[in-house]
Write a protein that holds these residues in place. Structure first.
Motif, mmCIF file in Angstrom:
data_model
loop_
_atom_site.group_PDB
_atom_site.id
_atom_site.type_symbol
_atom_site.label_atom_id
_atom_site.label_comp_id
_atom_site.label_asym_id
_atom_site.label_seq_id
_atom_site.Cartn_x
_atom_site.Cartn_y
_atom_site.Cartn_z
ATOM 1 N N SER A 169 0.808 -1.221 0.000
ATOM 2 C CA SER A 169 0.000 0.000 0.000
ATOM 3 C C SER A 169 0.838 1.266 0.000
ATOM 4 N N ASN A 225 -6.140 4.163 0.561
ATOM 5 C CA ASN A 225 -5.992 3.455 1.818
ATOM 6 C C ASN A 225 -6.829 4.215 2.844
ATOM 7 N N GLY A 246 -7.400 -0.579 0.640
ATOM 8 C CA GLY A 246 -7.335 -1.419 1.828
ATOM 9 C C GLY A 246 -7.848 -0.661 3.027
ATOM 10 N N ASN A 301 -9.666 -5.904 1.446
ATOM 11 C CA ASN A 301 -8.842 -6.452 2.518
ATOM 12 C C ASN A 301 -8.857 -5.497 3.710
#
Length: 259
Positions: free
Chosen positions: A104, A113, A192, A215
């Motif tokens: 990331s 993110n 994420g 995720n």
């Protein structure tokens, strides 16, 4: 991973407000090896009471300095709040498995993110935000009221976009931070999710991540004794059996945990 039990010198110790304190100590060893999401275990006195060390997340590092934020809620943290610059602390660390953010780090225009904090859960997420600053993460902070919001200016200084949620709308979005997350995901594609906070909040973040096929990495807040997986006092259920929060965590995949 380098773990040490060492005496460290306090550089500064000050109140953020009546309930929270901010402490810096000197340790080139811990600063060098600490990862976002890890913690230190602090012994406050050489007497039987309080017996147990206090596990506190690493808030950040700068050169040889390590920063922590703590909530003053009992005898142990009251003793910590009374410590003066120049005094020493007996510390074991860095401990635990932190966030896996290697995928990331790059700057993504297509996806964000998103860091989701509940209350004191914002403390370790500032360290993570610093690691992810090139991707300009979006940070969602939830608290009961405006007075309970922490680390806002630190996150803005890192270039993060910050959105706030308070239960009764004293500032920002009115409602839970997980409700704010649902609203954000209607408009923003997420690369994420990274979260730290109360158990119920993390459970909801895991459910949202599963719904959106994203995720999620979740940092659990649990009572700990040894901090190294020996006493089995902080076990949680996972799909591969029981694991300890202090050693196997505190960061777990949302899909791994059994709620």
């Amino acid at each position: 991973m380098k773990i040490a039990q060492i005496k460290v010198k306090i550089i500064s110790n000050q109140r953020l407000n009546e309930n929270y304190g901010y402490l810096e100590f000197a340790s080139a060893l811990i600063a060098k090896h600490a990862l976002a999401g890890q913690f230190v275990n602090i012994r406050l006195v050489n007497t039987p009471e309080p017996l147990l060390r206090r596990p506190i997340s690493i808030h950040g590092v700068k050169a040889s300095k390590v920063k922590i934020i703590y909530k003053i809620i009992g005898p142990g943290t009251q003793l910590l709040a009374a410590k003066k610059p120049g005094e020493f602390l007996d510390i074991i660390g860095p401990l635990g498995n932190g966030f896996n953010y290697s995928r990331s780090l790059g700057k993504s225009r297509q996806a964000k993110n998103i860091l989701i904090a509940g209350g004191m859960g914002v403390a370790p997420l500032v360290f993570l935000a610093e690691k992810l600053k090139l991707s300009k993460p979006l940070v969602l902070i939830g608290a009961g009221s405006k007075q309970q919001i922490l680390c806002l200016e630190e996150l803005k200084a890192l270039g993060c976009t910050v959105k706030l949620a308070t239960l009764y709308g004293s500032v920002g979005f009115e409602g839970k931070v997980t409700d704010l997350l649902r609203t954000v995901l209607e408009q923003t594609k997420a690369q994420g999710l990274f979260s730290c906070g109360p158990h119920l909040m993390l459970k909801t973040v895991a459910e949202i991540a599963r719904e959106h096929k994203i995720n999620a990495q979740l940092s659990l807040e649990e009572h700990m004794a040894c901090g190294m997986g020996a006493c089995l006092g902080c076990v949680v259920a996972t799909k591969s059996g029981y694991k300890t929060v202090c050693k196997d965590g505190p960061v777990f995949s949302g899909e791994e945990l059994v709620w």
